[in-house]
Write an enzyme that holds these catalytic residues in place. Structure first.
Site, PDB file in Angstrom:
ATOM      1  N   GLY A 155     111.235 -19.828  23.783  1.00  0.00           N
ATOM      2  CA  GLY A 155     111.532 -19.143  24.181  1.00  0.00           C
ATOM      3  C   GLY A 155     111.666 -18.921  26.176  1.00  0.00           C
ATOM      4  O   GLY A 155     110.515 -19.770  26.102  1.00  0.00           O
ATOM      5  N   SER A 177     110.832  -4.389  27.374  1.00  0.00           N
ATOM      6  CA  SER A 177     111.976  -4.018  27.803  1.00  0.00           C
ATOM      7  C   SER A 177     111.852  -3.023  28.776  1.00  0.00           C
ATOM      8  O   SER A 177     111.884  -1.919  28.303  1.00  0.00           O
ATOM      9  CB  SER A 177     113.377  -4.463  27.215  1.00  0.00           C
ATOM     10  N   LYS A 233     114.508  -2.400  21.342  1.00  0.00           N
ATOM     11  CA  LYS A 233     113.746  -2.052  22.078  1.00  0.00           C
ATOM     12  C   LYS A 233     112.640  -0.943  22.357  1.00  0.00           C
ATOM     13  O   LYS A 233     111.733  -1.347  22.527  1.00  0.00           O
ATOM     14  CB  LYS A 233     113.688  -2.885  23.273  1.00  0.00           C
ATOM     15  N   PRO A 277     109.403  -5.878  31.546  1.00  0.00           N
ATOM     16  CA  PRO A 277     110.225  -6.227  32.343  1.00  0.00           C
ATOM     17  C   PRO A 277     111.640  -6.277  32.127  1.00  0.00           C
ATOM     18  O   PRO A 277     112.964  -5.497  30.976  1.00  0.00           O
ATOM     19  CB  PRO A 277     110.340  -7.935  31.282  1.00  0.00           C
TER      20      PRO A 277
END
Length: 342
Positions: A11, A125, A159, A184
Site C-alpha cells: 500500500g 483515519s 473507520k 491521518p
C-alpha cells in the site's frame, strides 16, 4: 533495533513505513494479500531509496482470513497495521466495508497478543474524528469522535467502528498489549508504485484535466513520509502508549487551494488543473444524475479546523507544509509516468 510487522506492505502508506523502518535499521516483515504482490513491494522499497532489502521478509496474509497471521507476527516486537479495505466505489451495502475493516483489525490484534507483540500502531483515519459534528467552537483533535448518523458514509462508519473495536479489544482482552492509533487526514506525497491513496487520485485527475472545476470541499493534507515517520515515533515513544494522534500538516484547505498549489508549483505540467470553483447548487443538481457525487453533498461548504498540537508536543513531530506534500505528489506522478497522455 526490533523486528516490525507492516500489514499492507504494497500500500501507499505501508511501503513508506517499510522504507523508513529499513533506513532506521529495523528488520521488517510485510504482509501482502497474494504472493504476486511481493515483487511490487520490493520495487516500491527500492524506489523509496531503502537500498538492499535483505532485512525485508514478505509473507501472505489476508485480513479476511485467519490463515497466515500467526506466522506473520511470530517473533515481531511491534506491528504497524496500515492495511485496510478501501473499495474504488461506493459498496452496495455498507457492511461490505464495515465488517472487513472491523474484523480485519481484530484479527491482527488477536494474532499480535498471542505472539507477545509489545505494541501495535493502528492506522485509523480522520474519518473516525471529523464527521457528523455540528459547527464547533474549537478545532477537531484526538478527543473528537465522528458521530455516526443516518447520512454517514460506509467509509466513515468503517473507520470509526474499526477503531472503537480496537480500543475495546485492548481494554478488555489486550493482556498487556499496547495500542497507539494514528488518524491521518488526506495523505499526499510521493508515490512509489501503482498503489496510492484516493488523495493521490484527486491530484492525478486534476493534472489529467478530468476535473473542470472544484466543488467547495475542504480537507486536511499530510505528506505520506510524515505519516510514516509518525508511525515510527509512535512505535517507540513510551508516552505514545494508549494514545491517538491526529496527523495533519496544518488546518484544512479547500480543493481550489490544492489546485492553486499545483499551478504555482508545476508550471506547464499543471495547465489542465482547474481554476474555478463550483457553486454548491450546481453540485447538488449534478448529483441527481451522477451517483458518485452524492457522497460529497453533506460536506459541501463545511470548513473543519484541525489541531496537530498533540503529535508535535508529545512525539516531537514536525510535518512538511501542505504545499510541499501536494507538489511532491504531482512530481512523483510525472516521474513514474502515471499521468495520462498530454
Amino acid at each position: 533495533m526490533s523486528k516490525v510487522l507492516v500489514t499492507g506492505g504494497s500500500g501507499f502508506l505501508g511501503s513508506h513505513c517499510i522504507v523508513q523502518l529499513l533506513q532506521a535499521g529495523h528488520d521488517v516483515r510485510a504482509t501482502v494479500r497474494s504472493a504476486c504482490r511481493a515483487s511490487v513491494v520490493r520495487d516500491m522499497v527500492r524506489q523509496g531509496g531503502a537500498g538492499p532489502d535483505t532485512r525485508l521478509d514478505i509473507v501472505v496474509a489476508d485480513l479476511g482470513a485467519d490463515a497466515g497471521w500467526a506466522e506473520a507476527v511470530a517473533g515481531c516486537d511491534h506491528v504497524l497495521h496500515t492495511a485496510s479495505p478501501f473499495p474504488p466505489g461506493t459498496p452496495k451495502h455498507e457492511d461490505e466495508l464495515i465488517v472487513p475493516a472491523r474484523e480485519g483489525t481484530l484479527r491482527v490484534l488477536r494474532a499480535a497478543r498471542a505472539a507477545g507483540v509489545r505494541r501495535v500502531v493502528l492506522t485509523s483515519s480522520f474519518a473516525a474524528i471529523g464527521y457528523g459534528h455540528a459547527k464547533l467552537a474549537h478545532p477537531l483533535d484526538e478527543s473528537s469522535w465522528s458521530r455516526l448518523e443516518s447520512g454517514s458514509t460506509a467509509y466513515v462508519k468503517s473507520k470509526t467502528l474499526a477503531e472503537r473495536a480496537a480500543w475495546d479489544f485492548v481494554a478488555a482482552e489486550g493482556r498487556g498489549l499496547e495500542l497507539v492509533v494514528i488518524n491521518p487526514v488526506g495523505i499526499f506525497g510521493p508515490v512509489l508504485g501503482p498503489d496510492y491513496s484516493s488523495s493521490i487520485a484527486l491530484v492525478k485527475r486534476m493534472l489529467d484535466g478530468q476535473v473542470s472545476a472544484c466543488p467547495q470541499l475542504h480537507f486536511g493534507v499530510v505528506d505520506v513520509r510524515d505519516v510514516a515517520e509518525l508511525h515510527l515515533r509512535a512505535m517507540t515513544n513510551p508516552q505514545a502508549a494508549s494514545q491517538r494522534f491526529l496527523a495533519s500538516a496544518g488546518d484544512c484547505v479547500s480543493m481550489l487551494a490544492v489546485a492553486q498549489m499545483l499551478r504555482a508549483g508545476l508550471g506547464e505540467t499543471a495547465t489542465l488543473v482547474p481554476t474555478r470553483q463550483l457553486p454548491n447548487w450546481l453540485v447538488r443538481l449534478a448529483a441527481r444524475f451522477r451517483p458518485e457525487l452524492r457522497q460529497l453533498l453533506p460536506e459541501l461548504g463545511k470548513v473543519k479546523h484541525l489541531s496537530n498540537r498533540k503529535a508535535r508536543s508529545v512525539l516531537g513531530w514536525q510535518p512538511r507544509v501542505d504545499a510541499e506534500a501536494v507538489i511532491a505528489t504531482a512530481e512523483s506522478l510525472v516521474r513514474m509516468g502515471l499521468l495520462g497522455a498530454r
